[in-house]
Design an enzyme around this catalytic site. Structure first.
Site, mmCIF file in Angstrom:
data_model
loop_
_atom_site.group_PDB
_atom_site.id
_atom_site.type_symbol
_atom_site.label_atom_id
_atom_site.label_comp_id
_atom_site.label_asym_id
_atom_site.label_seq_id
_atom_site.Cartn_x
_atom_site.Cartn_y
_atom_site.Cartn_z
ATOM 1 N N CYS A 63 97.682 96.098 -43.358
ATOM 2 C CA CYS A 63 96.412 96.064 -44.088
ATOM 3 C C CYS A 63 96.423 97.067 -45.251
ATOM 4 O O CYS A 63 96.832 98.214 -45.085
ATOM 5 C CB CYS A 63 95.262 96.386 -43.132
ATOM 6 S SG CYS A 63 93.655 96.274 -43.953
ATOM 7 N N CYS A 67 91.396 103.022 -44.044
ATOM 8 C CA CYS A 67 90.532 103.508 -42.957
ATOM 9 C C CYS A 67 91.337 104.521 -42.114
ATOM 10 O O CYS A 67 92.350 104.147 -41.498
ATOM 11 C CB CYS A 67 90.073 102.345 -42.090
ATOM 12 S SG CYS A 67 89.458 100.950 -43.056
ATOM 13 N N CYS A 70 92.710 103.929 -38.510
ATOM 14 C CA CYS A 70 93.269 102.625 -38.131
ATOM 15 C C CYS A 70 94.795 102.558 -38.149
ATOM 16 O O CYS A 70 95.441 102.807 -39.184
ATOM 17 C CB CYS A 70 92.707 101.538 -39.049
ATOM 18 S SG CYS A 70 93.234 99.892 -38.507
ATOM 19 N N CYS A 107 86.805 87.147 -29.334
ATOM 20 C CA CYS A 107 86.689 87.765 -30.659
ATOM 21 C C CYS A 107 88.064 87.887 -31.308
ATOM 22 O O CYS A 107 88.961 88.542 -30.766
ATOM 23 C CB CYS A 107 86.041 89.142 -30.497
ATOM 24 S SG CYS A 107 85.843 89.988 -32.069
ATOM 25 N N CYS A 138 83.615 84.807 -32.000
ATOM 26 C CA CYS A 138 83.386 85.956 -32.880
ATOM 27 C C CYS A 138 84.650 86.162 -33.701
ATOM 28 O O CYS A 138 85.757 85.973 -33.179
ATOM 29 C CB CYS A 138 83.089 87.197 -32.040
ATOM 30 S SG CYS A 138 82.942 88.715 -33.025
ATOM 31 N N CYS A 198 77.377 91.393 -35.376
ATOM 32 C CA CYS A 198 77.935 92.400 -34.472
ATOM 33 C C CYS A 198 78.328 93.567 -35.368
ATOM 34 O O CYS A 198 79.248 93.441 -36.181
ATOM 35 C CB CYS A 198 79.151 91.831 -33.743
ATOM 36 S SG CYS A 198 80.039 93.074 -32.777
ATOM 37 N N ARG A 270 77.515 97.767 -27.017
ATOM 38 C CA ARG A 270 78.830 97.620 -26.383
ATOM 39 C C ARG A 270 79.569 98.954 -26.277
ATOM 40 O O ARG A 270 79.760 99.647 -27.279
ATOM 41 C CB ARG A 270 79.693 96.610 -27.152
ATOM 42 C CG ARG A 270 81.064 96.404 -26.474
ATOM 43 C CD ARG A 270 81.887 95.272 -27.099
ATOM 44 N NE ARG A 270 81.120 94.062 -27.185
ATOM 45 C CZ ARG A 270 80.869 93.427 -28.318
ATOM 46 N NH1 ARG A 270 81.354 93.874 -29.447
ATOM 47 N NH2 ARG A 270 80.154 92.333 -28.313
HETATM 48 N N1 SAM Z 1 90.015 94.515 -40.927
HETATM 49 C C1 SAM Z 1 88.718 94.169 -40.529
HETATM 50 C C2 SAM Z 1 87.705 95.238 -40.837
HETATM 51 O O1 SAM Z 1 88.058 96.395 -40.937
HETATM 52 O O2 SAM Z 1 86.525 94.896 -40.974
HETATM 53 C C3 SAM Z 1 88.602 93.787 -39.069
HETATM 54 C C4 SAM Z 1 89.393 94.539 -38.028
HETATM 55 S S1 SAM Z 1 89.021 96.277 -37.831
HETATM 56 C C5 SAM Z 1 90.361 96.814 -36.861
HETATM 57 C C6 SAM Z 1 87.579 96.268 -36.794
HETATM 58 C C7 SAM Z 1 87.003 97.589 -36.396
HETATM 59 O O3 SAM Z 1 87.798 98.198 -35.377
HETATM 60 C C8 SAM Z 1 86.863 98.683 -37.415
HETATM 61 O O4 SAM Z 1 85.768 98.522 -38.265
HETATM 62 C C9 SAM Z 1 86.691 99.913 -36.546
HETATM 63 O O5 SAM Z 1 85.317 100.143 -36.310
HETATM 64 C C10 SAM Z 1 87.414 99.532 -35.248
HETATM 65 N N2 SAM Z 1 88.604 100.380 -35.042
HETATM 66 C C11 SAM Z 1 89.793 100.274 -35.673
HETATM 67 N N3 SAM Z 1 90.648 101.232 -35.280
HETATM 68 C C12 SAM Z 1 89.990 101.963 -34.347
HETATM 69 C C13 SAM Z 1 90.344 103.117 -33.570
HETATM 70 N N4 SAM Z 1 91.539 103.708 -33.693
HETATM 71 N N5 SAM Z 1 89.429 103.607 -32.717
HETATM 72 C C14 SAM Z 1 88.207 103.022 -32.603
HETATM 73 N N6 SAM Z 1 87.819 101.951 -33.321
HETATM 74 C C15 SAM Z 1 88.693 101.431 -34.191
HETATM 75 C C1 DTB Z 2 84.964 96.878 -32.668
HETATM 76 O O1 DTB Z 2 83.908 97.481 -32.964
HETATM 77 N N1 DTB Z 2 85.961 97.407 -31.960
HETATM 78 C C2 DTB Z 2 87.047 96.453 -31.814
HETATM 79 C C3 DTB Z 2 86.467 95.174 -32.464
HETATM 80 N N2 DTB Z 2 85.229 95.621 -33.004
HETATM 81 C C4 DTB Z 2 87.262 94.406 -33.393
HETATM 82 C C5 DTB Z 2 88.341 96.920 -32.331
HETATM 83 C C6 DTB Z 2 88.808 98.222 -31.704
HETATM 84 C C7 DTB Z 2 90.166 98.526 -32.227
HETATM 85 C C8 DTB Z 2 90.790 99.723 -31.569
HETATM 86 C C9 DTB Z 2 92.121 100.033 -32.125
HETATM 87 C C10 DTB Z 2 93.143 98.926 -31.936
HETATM 88 O O2 DTB Z 2 93.306 98.399 -30.817
HETATM 89 O O3 DTB Z 2 93.844 98.620 -32.919
HETATM 90 FE FE1 SF4 Z 3 92.389 97.274 -42.391
HETATM 91 FE FE2 SF4 Z 3 92.172 98.642 -40.161
HETATM 92 FE FE3 SF4 Z 3 90.516 99.150 -42.168
HETATM 93 FE FE4 SF4 Z 3 90.299 96.805 -40.814
HETATM 94 S S1 SF4 Z 3 89.937 98.863 -40.009
HETATM 95 S S2 SF4 Z 3 90.251 97.115 -43.042
HETATM 96 S S3 SF4 Z 3 92.464 96.466 -40.305
HETATM 97 S S4 SF4 Z 3 92.755 99.465 -42.178
#
Ligand code: SAM
Ligand code: DTB
Ligand code: SF4
Length: 344
Positions: A63, A67, A70, A107, A138, A198, A270
């Protein structure tokens, strides 16, 4: 034209929370706060029922966004590699398995900045196939361009997950490649298309209580409360900028859940990422504070989640039941019907 009133006259939902008011809730004695949250929870829900969503990463890694929590960002060196979009057959097989295990919602998440039109029909097909299995659908695909939400809705999409992640003030410490307003714009497209929202965030990223209160106030002050509010506790992944951030006090996490329950009384709150590192007792406190939804299945997107066995044992010990899909749909429709809009 539609105007939104600050107070929902139908069911008393408020959309005018000040950060100070939410901070005052955070500051209540712990027992008082949990008592208030549980009392509100019981007015709107069966407090022994928990909704279960199973996640599948349909497009992992690579990606371009930054963030800082992430593991899927191409900017950080983590163990996650970039993979192509999963084939439809794999998605269907995972959804069938989730349904057999008792999940009511499936989801699908993609590590994209936003949905590209070239992928739209493939995603629409995945949604239709999952919906045909009798599951709620979702997706979380990043930002949406005008018109895309309407196509997803037509395919059978029930929910779109798009998190605000943190308060407007703390946001730039976490992400620089898209703005808070970009997120609000995508949420508006989702609402406009008639898809359930959500939307939640992450705590434990080094923010302070003011920012946790700011995130919750922003969520509650959206034109409608999100039907589903994921509260994630940061999963610290090696290689990401937040991997060494100090742990959040577990009681402060429970307080965040309780405040979300109080100010968004009809939303499913959640208990999301981070459960694997939580004790059974901490999870039980979160349910007591009004959490009534979980991610269910051994994996989140790229990191692990409690096993189904562990969750089943916990649910049995606490006398909790998974919410069946039929109840879930009925419940959601009630909350959507009550949405506070005054049309003129
Ligand atoms: N890329 C898309 C976005 O960012 O909207 C969808 C997938 S993204 C991984 C969905 C959500 O997962 C993020 O907005 C964040 O709130 C959560 N998330 C990602 N990495 C995480 C982490 N290490 N710990 C907790 N939540 C995480
Ligand atoms: C949300 O709020 N938490 C989920 C889902 N929406 C997509 C994702 C959590 C991701 C945690 C880190 C991972 O497994 O990559
Ligand atoms: Fe990309 Fe992760 Fe950010 Fe979603 S949360 S936009 S997957 S870097």
């Amino acid at each position: 034209m539609t105007y939104y009133s600050p107070v929902n006259i139908v069911n008393n939902l408020r959309h005018d929370w000040s950060v100070e008011e939410v901070l005052a809730l955070f500051s209540l004695p712990f027992i008082e706060l949990i008592y208030q949250a549980q009392a509100i929870h019981r007015q709107h829900f069966n407090s022994n029922q928990v909704q279960a969503s199973t996640l599948l990463s349909i497009k992992t890694g690579g990606c371009p966004e930054d963030c800082s929590y992430c593991p899927q960002s191409v900017r950080y060196s983590t163990s996650v590699n970039s993979e192509p979009l999963l084939p439809l057959t794999e998605v269907i097989a995972a959804a069938q398995k989730a349904k057999a295990r008792g999940a009511s919602r499936f989801c699908m998440g993609a590590a994209w900045r936003g949905l590209k039109d070239r992928d739209l029909e493939k995603i629409a097909e995945m949604i239709s196939e999952v919906k045909a299995l009798g599951l709620e659908t979702c997706v979380t695909l990043g930002m949406l361009a005008p018109g895309q939400a309407i196509r997803l809705k037509a395919a059978g999409l029930d929910y779109y997950n798009h998190n605000l992640d943190t308060s407007p003030e703390f946001y730039s410490e976490i992400i620089t490649t898209r703005t808070y307003q970009d997120r609000l714009d995508t949420l508006a497209q989702v609402r406009e298309a008639g898809i359930h929202v959500c939307c939640g965030g992450i705590v434990g990223m080094g923010e302070d209580q003011l920012h946790r209160a700011g995130l919750l106030a922003t969520l509650a002050n959206l034109p409608s409360h999100p039907e589903s509010v994921p509260i994630n506790r940061l999963v610290k992944v090696e290689g990401t900028p937040l991997s060494q951030v100090p742990d959040l006090d577990p009681f402060e996490f429970v307080r965040t859940i309780a405040c979300a329950r109080i100010i968004m009384p009809r939303s499913f709150v959640r208990l999301s990422a981070g459960r694997e590192a939580m004790s059974d007792e901490l999870q039980a406190l979160c349910f007591l504070a009004g959490a009534n939804s979980i991610f269910y299945g051994d994996k989140l997107l790229t990191t692990s989640n409690p096993t189904i066995d562990r969750d089943q044992q916990l649910f049995a010990r606490l006398g909790l039941d998974l919410l069946p899909v039929e109840d879930r749909i009925q419940n959601t429709m009630a909350s959507v019907d009550d949405r506070h809009s005054i049309s003129s």
